[in-house]
Each structure stands twice: as C-alpha cells, then as structure tokens.
Design a protein around this motif. Structure first.
Motif, PDB file in Angstrom:
ATOM      1  N   VAL A  62       0.866  -1.170   0.000  1.00 19.64           N
ATOM      2  CA  VAL A  62       0.000   0.000   0.000  1.00 19.64           C
ATOM      3  C   VAL A  62       0.905   1.222   0.000  1.00 19.64           C
ATOM      4  O   VAL A  62       1.862   1.293   0.776  1.00 19.64           O
ATOM      5  CB  VAL A  62      -0.909  -0.004   1.250  1.00 19.64           C
ATOM      6  N   SER A  63       0.620   2.191  -0.856  1.00 18.57           N
ATOM      7  CA  SER A  63       1.438   3.405  -0.899  1.00 18.57           C
ATOM      8  C   SER A  63       1.316   4.164   0.423  1.00 18.57           C
ATOM      9  O   SER A  63       0.333   4.010   1.150  1.00 18.57           O
ATOM     10  CB  SER A  63       0.996   4.302  -2.056  1.00 18.57           C
ATOM     11  N   GLU A  64       2.308   4.999   0.699  1.00 17.20           N
ATOM     12  CA  GLU A  64       2.262   5.810   1.925  1.00 17.20           C
ATOM     13  C   GLU A  64       1.033   6.714   1.933  1.00 17.20           C
ATOM     14  O   GLU A  64       0.394   6.903   2.968  1.00 17.20           O
ATOM     15  CB  GLU A  64       3.532   6.638   2.057  1.00 17.20           C
ATOM     16  N   ALA A  65       0.715   7.275   0.775  1.00 16.65           N
ATOM     17  CA  ALA A  65      -0.453   8.163   0.681  1.00 16.65           C
ATOM     18  C   ALA A  65      -1.742   7.401   0.994  1.00 16.65           C
ATOM     19  O   ALA A  65      -2.611   7.910   1.708  1.00 16.65           O
ATOM     20  CB  ALA A  65      -0.528   8.798  -0.705  1.00 16.65           C
ATOM     21  N   ASP A  66      -1.862   6.192   0.455  1.00 18.26           N
ATOM     22  CA  ASP A  66      -3.065   5.399   0.733  1.00 18.26           C
ATOM     23  C   ASP A  66      -3.101   4.930   2.181  1.00 18.26           C
ATOM     24  O   ASP A  66      -4.175   4.877   2.795  1.00 18.26           O
ATOM     25  CB  ASP A  66      -3.165   4.207  -0.212  1.00 18.26           C
ATOM     26  N   ALA A  67      -1.957   4.588   2.748  1.00 18.97           N
ATOM     27  CA  ALA A  67      -1.920   4.142   4.151  1.00 18.97           C
ATOM     28  C   ALA A  67      -2.495   5.226   5.071  1.00 18.97           C
ATOM     29  O   ALA A  67      -3.159   4.903   6.065  1.00 18.97           O
ATOM     30  CB  ALA A  67      -0.502   3.782   4.558  1.00 18.97           C
ATOM     31  N   LEU A  68      -2.293   6.487   4.720  1.00 15.13           N
ATOM     32  CA  LEU A  68      -2.840   7.581   5.521  1.00 15.13           C
ATOM     33  C   LEU A  68      -4.364   7.642   5.433  1.00 15.13           C
ATOM     34  O   LEU A  68      -5.023   8.236   6.298  1.00 15.13           O
ATOM     35  CB  LEU A  68      -2.240   8.920   5.079  1.00 15.13           C
ATOM     36  N   GLN A  69      -4.931   7.064   4.378  1.00 16.97           N
ATOM     37  CA  GLN A  69      -6.384   7.073   4.188  1.00 16.97           C
ATOM     38  C   GLN A  69      -7.068   5.819   4.730  1.00 16.97           C
ATOM     39  O   GLN A  69      -8.288   5.706   4.665  1.00 16.97           O
ATOM     40  CB  GLN A  69      -6.712   7.222   2.700  1.00 16.97           C
ATOM     41  N   ILE A  70      -6.309   4.866   5.248  1.00 14.31           N
ATOM     42  CA  ILE A  70      -6.865   3.640   5.827  1.00 14.31           C
ATOM     43  C   ILE A  70      -6.923   3.863   7.329  1.00 14.31           C
ATOM     44  O   ILE A  70      -5.905   3.857   8.013  1.00 14.31           O
ATOM     45  CB  ILE A  70      -6.006   2.417   5.446  1.00 14.31           C
ATOM     46  N   LYS A  71      -8.151   4.115   7.828  1.00 12.60           N
ATOM     47  CA  LYS A  71      -8.315   4.572   9.200  1.00 12.60           C
ATOM     48  C   LYS A  71      -9.201   3.614  10.001  1.00 12.60           C
ATOM     49  O   LYS A  71     -10.441   3.710   9.937  1.00 12.60           O
ATOM     50  CB  LYS A  71      -8.894   5.984   9.202  1.00 12.60           C
ATOM     51  N   PRO A  72      -8.570   2.683  10.745  1.00 11.05           N
ATOM     52  CA  PRO A  72      -9.368   1.798  11.600  1.00 11.05           C
ATOM     53  C   PRO A  72     -10.073   2.605  12.688  1.00 11.05           C
ATOM     54  O   PRO A  72      -9.461   3.462  13.333  1.00 11.05           O
ATOM     55  CB  PRO A  72      -8.330   0.856  12.218  1.00 11.05           C
ATOM     56  N   LEU A  73     -11.336   2.351  12.884  1.00 12.97           N
ATOM     57  CA  LEU A  73     -12.087   3.038  13.928  1.00 12.97           C
ATOM     58  C   LEU A  73     -11.751   2.425  15.282  1.00 12.97           C
ATOM     59  O   LEU A  73     -11.401   1.243  15.363  1.00 12.97           O
ATOM     60  CB  LEU A  73     -13.594   2.906  13.676  1.00 12.97           C
TER      61      LEU A  73
END
Length: 159
Positions: free
Chosen positions: A24-35
């Motif tokens: 997963v790209s760094e940019a996408d990792a920032l958009q994956i937000k576990p609640l």
C-alpha cells in the motif's frame, strides 16, 4: 456522529496493509483509518445492525438478510487471485462514487475501517485478506457489497 480512529500501526490486522505482495502506498496508508472499538460499534449499530455483532449472526430484520437488498451476485476470488489490481467489473460498474467518498469496510461490530472509495479501489485485495463475510458500505450512498468466504459477493442497496 463523530468518529475516532486508532493509528494503523496499532491496528491488530495492520499486516494486511503492509503485506509484501500487495504493498500500500504511503499516501493510501494515511487514508486507511481503523475506527476505535467504540466508534466501530456506534457506526455498526447505526448503519448495519443494532442486534447482531457479526455478519454470521445477522438477525431477522437486519437489512443484509433481506433478499430484496441484493440485486446481483458476482465472484471476487478470481479477480483477487489474478495479477490485475482492478476491482471485479460488476462491483466497479455498480458503484459510481466520487474518488473521495467516505466508505466503510465492516468486518464486525467492533472492527470497521474507514477509507475513501479511491483508496479502496486501489487496495481492495488488502481488505479481503480477511474475507470473513465483511460488508462494504457508505454512509452517504445506499450501494453495498457483501463479500463471502466462498469467493462470491452480493451487490445491492442497503436499507
């Protein structure tokens, strides 16, 4: 409803998003937000079920159990196994949301991940490393996908 998140680095299934075969790209990792568990529970109770803890336990009256919810079925496993990163075609055609639309990948009542539609499309295979009947939904749109362990999915409109 205000949601709170836990850092991806602390998420118990973080390995799904840093697997060497599906980076997963760094940019996408920032958009994956576990609640957090509390936010996941609140969202699940509001958008999925206030009776059931997991998809295996859906009760009569929960919208995912209604046959009228699901309009089409598709196979996701072959696309997941392929070298092509694209979503299964039927899902991509059914969901026409803006790239920045907020979406939720719901494993169970206490395990929900928020991301964007664009991020999910690019990394959908990572989310399905755990294919224990998760639901894919949006709070702003009615389209939904229910992924099943047998490699199939149901596509429809949530109630």
């Amino acid at each position: 409803m205000s949601l709170t998140y836990q850092p991806l680095e602390q998420y118990r299934r973080r390995w799904m998003f840093n697997h060497h075969e599906l980076p997963v790209s760094e940019a996408d990792a920032l958009q994956i937000k576990p609640l957090t568990q509390k936010s996941a529970m609140d969202l699940w109770n509001r958008l999925v079920s206030n009776k059931s803890v997991s998809p295996e336990e859906f009760a009569k009256g929960d919208w995912p159990t209604r046959t009228s919810t699901w309009h089409q079925s598709d196979e996701w496993q072959a696309a997941w196994d392929s070298d092509d990163q694209a979503l299964p075609e039927l899902i991509a055609q059914f969901i026409e949301w803006p790239e920045d639309a907020k979406v939720f990948f719901c494993y169970e009542k206490y395990d929900v991940i928020e991301t964007t539609w664009g991020c999910f499309k690019r990394n959908w295979k990572c989310f399905l490393f755990n294919d224990n009947e998760p639901l894919f939904i949006s709070s702003q749109h009615r389209q939904a996908v229910w992924f099943h362990q047998d490699g199939s999915c149901d596509i429809g409109l949530r109630g």
